[in-house]
Scaffold this motif. Structure first.
Motif, PDB file in Angstrom:
ATOM      1  N   TRP B  50     -12.584  14.041  36.147  1.00  0.00           N
ATOM      2  CA  TRP B  50     -13.008  15.088  37.077  1.00  0.00           C
ATOM      3  C   TRP B  50     -14.359  14.720  37.673  1.00  0.00           C
ATOM      4  O   TRP B  50     -15.204  14.143  36.991  1.00  0.00           O
ATOM      5  CB  TRP B  50     -13.163  16.428  36.336  1.00  0.00           C
ATOM      6  N   GLU B  51     -14.545  15.082  38.934  1.00  0.00           N
ATOM      7  CA  GLU B  51     -15.861  14.909  39.548  1.00  0.00           C
ATOM      8  C   GLU B  51     -16.503  16.282  39.633  1.00  0.00           C
ATOM      9  O   GLU B  51     -15.817  17.280  39.888  1.00  0.00           O
ATOM     10  CB  GLU B  51     -15.719  14.298  40.948  1.00  0.00           C
ATOM     11  N   ILE B  52     -17.807  16.362  39.410  1.00  0.00           N
ATOM     12  CA  ILE B  52     -18.509  17.646  39.509  1.00  0.00           C
ATOM     13  C   ILE B  52     -19.626  17.514  40.526  1.00  0.00           C
ATOM     14  O   ILE B  52     -20.139  16.412  40.766  1.00  0.00           O
ATOM     15  CB  ILE B  52     -19.083  18.073  38.128  1.00  0.00           C
ATOM     16  N   ARG B  53     -19.998  18.602  41.137  1.00  0.00           N
ATOM     17  CA  ARG B  53     -21.110  18.563  42.081  1.00  0.00           C
ATOM     18  C   ARG B  53     -21.948  19.823  41.940  1.00  0.00           C
ATOM     19  O   ARG B  53     -21.547  20.798  41.317  1.00  0.00           O
ATOM     20  CB  ARG B  53     -20.613  18.383  43.517  1.00  0.00           C
ATOM     21  N   ILE B  81     -11.015   6.159  38.585  1.00  0.00           N
ATOM     22  CA  ILE B  81     -12.198   6.488  39.399  1.00  0.00           C
ATOM     23  C   ILE B  81     -12.180   5.773  40.752  1.00  0.00           C
ATOM     24  O   ILE B  81     -12.615   6.317  41.757  1.00  0.00           O
ATOM     25  CB  ILE B  81     -13.498   6.185  38.604  1.00  0.00           C
ATOM     26  N   ARG B  82     -11.647   4.550  40.797  1.00  0.00           N
ATOM     27  CA  ARG B  82     -11.712   3.834  42.077  1.00  0.00           C
ATOM     28  C   ARG B  82     -10.515   2.923  42.318  1.00  0.00           C
ATOM     29  O   ARG B  82     -10.531   2.111  43.231  1.00  0.00           O
ATOM     30  CB  ARG B  82     -13.006   3.030  42.157  1.00  0.00           C
ATOM     31  N   PRO B  88      -7.996  12.153  44.650  1.00  0.00           N
ATOM     32  CA  PRO B  88      -8.868  13.334  44.562  1.00  0.00           C
ATOM     33  C   PRO B  88      -8.165  14.607  45.017  1.00  0.00           C
ATOM     34  O   PRO B  88      -7.441  14.601  46.014  1.00  0.00           O
ATOM     35  CB  PRO B  88     -10.030  12.996  45.493  1.00  0.00           C
ATOM     36  N   GLY B  89      -8.402  15.685  44.273  1.00  0.00           N
ATOM     37  CA  GLY B  89      -7.847  16.986  44.651  1.00  0.00           C
ATOM     38  C   GLY B  89      -8.892  17.777  45.432  1.00  0.00           C
ATOM     39  O   GLY B  89      -9.926  17.229  45.836  1.00  0.00           O
ATOM     40  N   ALA B  90      -8.624  19.068  45.635  1.00  0.00           N
ATOM     41  CA  ALA B  90      -9.564  19.911  46.385  1.00  0.00           C
ATOM     42  C   ALA B  90     -10.657  20.425  45.446  1.00  0.00           C
ATOM     43  O   ALA B  90     -10.436  20.550  44.242  1.00  0.00           O
ATOM     44  CB  ALA B  90      -8.800  21.079  46.989  1.00  0.00           C
ATOM     45  N   TRP B  91     -11.837  20.712  46.011  1.00  0.00           N
ATOM     46  CA  TRP B  91     -12.944  21.254  45.208  1.00  0.00           C
ATOM     47  C   TRP B  91     -12.656  22.714  44.880  1.00  0.00           C
ATOM     48  O   TRP B  91     -12.116  23.438  45.714  1.00  0.00           O
ATOM     49  CB  TRP B  91     -14.254  21.182  45.996  1.00  0.00           C
ATOM     50  N   TYR B  92     -13.009  23.116  43.690  1.00  0.00           N
ATOM     51  CA  TYR B  92     -12.921  24.534  43.328  1.00  0.00           C
ATOM     52  C   TYR B  92     -13.889  24.820  42.204  1.00  0.00           C
ATOM     53  O   TYR B  92     -14.352  23.900  41.520  1.00  0.00           O
ATOM     54  CB  TYR B  92     -11.491  24.924  42.946  1.00  0.00           C
ATOM     55  N   LEU B  93     -14.216  26.100  42.049  1.00  0.00           N
ATOM     56  CA  LEU B  93     -15.153  26.504  41.006  1.00  0.00           C
ATOM     57  C   LEU B  93     -14.379  26.677  39.704  1.00  0.00           C
ATOM     58  O   LEU B  93     -13.401  27.413  39.666  1.00  0.00           O
ATOM     59  CB  LEU B  93     -15.805  27.830  41.417  1.00  0.00           C
ATOM     60  N   GLY B 107      -8.763  11.466  39.344  1.00  0.00           N
ATOM     61  CA  GLY B 107      -7.623  10.591  39.065  1.00  0.00           C
ATOM     62  C   GLY B 107      -7.213  10.717  37.619  1.00  0.00           C
ATOM     63  O   GLY B 107      -7.941  11.271  36.800  1.00  0.00           O
ATOM     64  N   SER B 108      -6.025  10.222  37.310  1.00  0.00           N
ATOM     65  CA  SER B 108      -5.591  10.223  35.917  1.00  0.00           C
ATOM     66  C   SER B 108      -4.768   8.963  35.659  1.00  0.00           C
ATOM     67  O   SER B 108      -4.187   8.395  36.578  1.00  0.00           O
ATOM     68  CB  SER B 108      -4.789  11.471  35.585  1.00  0.00           C
ATOM     69  N   ALA B 109      -4.791   8.522  34.423  1.00  0.00           N
ATOM     70  CA  ALA B 109      -4.074   7.294  34.077  1.00  0.00           C
ATOM     71  C   ALA B 109      -3.535   7.410  32.660  1.00  0.00           C
ATOM     72  O   ALA B 109      -4.186   8.002  31.802  1.00  0.00           O
ATOM     73  CB  ALA B 109      -5.017   6.098  34.179  1.00  0.00           C
TER      74      ALA B 109
END
Lengths: 140, 149
Positions: B50-53, B81-82, B88-93, B107-109
């Protein structure tokens, strides 16, 4: 009647020899079969395109297992092990991640045959320069 | 004399026959058993990244900066990751190990159980303190979870 008995007692060692020979032939055949199957499996896996990896985990304590020291000969025979423990593939993680009594020292790509050899040779805790290591091999 | 020779030949033939049958049976059985076992153990763990911002990371946070060597040594992380498994999916809280934050799946593997153990030992979380590090690569922050089937 008596002659029959004589013949029977003469035939007994012969029958025993045949049974023993059959048993031996069977054991040899099964052993050869297992060896060939092993080689075939390795061959099939090499062709599957996956990438086996060698990882080395460092343990803070050896526990109660038997500890086998790593020698220069081990490093000569398995350059991948050399590279991970003391060469360019050494990339230790912090002790705090995961369980605190172990950490990953590094990893590298190996062939299936090398992975199998490493897995079979190093199945106990290894020691090198006062540190304890466990060798992990992964097959995709 | 001839019949004795024939008898010997017959016995040798029987040995050879038994040997060949056992040999072939062992090869076939071992080979099929191995691949059947591989098929059966198909339910492998999944690595989810997961990516966080947001305002990241806090001052006293543990950060692991991913290097090329890390990607080389952990192909599953690289692919999520690359690489091929980057999706990548959509951003959500949502909930993250650091609280409620803006996040998205990256991503997932599939990984093996051993790879999962190696990933946890290398990049957290700390099993005792239940502390999860921030994984940083190219200015972005990530965390990962492994799902067991």
């Amino acid at each position: 009647m008596e002659e029959d008995k004589k013949l029977e007692s003469r035939n007994r060692p012969k029958t025993a020899a045949i049974i023993i020979a059959c048993g031996l032939a069977g054991i040899v055949a099964v052993a050869l079969g297992l060896m060939l199957a092993d080689a075939l499996i390795l061959y099939a896996m090499e062709g599957s395109g996956g990438q086996p990896m060698l990882y080395v985990m460092e343990r803070a304590e050896p526990g109660e297992s038997t500890v086998v020291p790593l020698t220069e000969q081990d490093f000569e025979r398995h350059p991948a092990l050399d590279a991970v423990i003391r060469g360019e593939e050494r990339n230790p993680s912090a002790w705090e991640w995961g369980y605190r009594d172990q950490r990953v020292v590094g990893g590298t790509k190996v062939s299936y045959a090398e992975s199998k050899a490493l897995h079979e040779t190093y199945d106990s805790i290894m020691e090198y320069e006062g540190a304890y290591y466990v060798i992990l091999t992964t097959w995709p | 004399m001839k019949s004795k020779n024939n008898k010997h030949l017959l016995i040798m033939g029987a040995f050879a026959f038994i040997g060949v049958i056992l040999f072939v049976a062992t090869v076939v059985l071992t080979y099929t058993a191995f691949f059947a076992w591989l098929e059966a153990s198909g339910g492998s763990p999944i690595l989810d990244v997961w990516e966080i911002r947001g305002e990241l990371p806090p001052e006293n946070a543990s950060i692991i900066h991913l290097t090329e060597k890390d990607f080389e040594q952990h192909p599953a992380l690289d692919s999520a990751i690359r690489g091929d498994n980057l999706d990548p999916g959509a951003w959500y809280l949502g909930d993250t190990p650091y609280g409620v934050l803006d996040k998205r799946t990256i991503g997932s593997a599939p990984v093996t159980y051993l790879e999962r153990e190696v990933l946890i030992e290398s990049f957290g979380p700390d099993v005792e303190a239940r502390n999860q590090p921030y994984i940083e690569y190219d200015g972005a922050y990530y965390y990962f979870l492994t799902l067991i089937p």
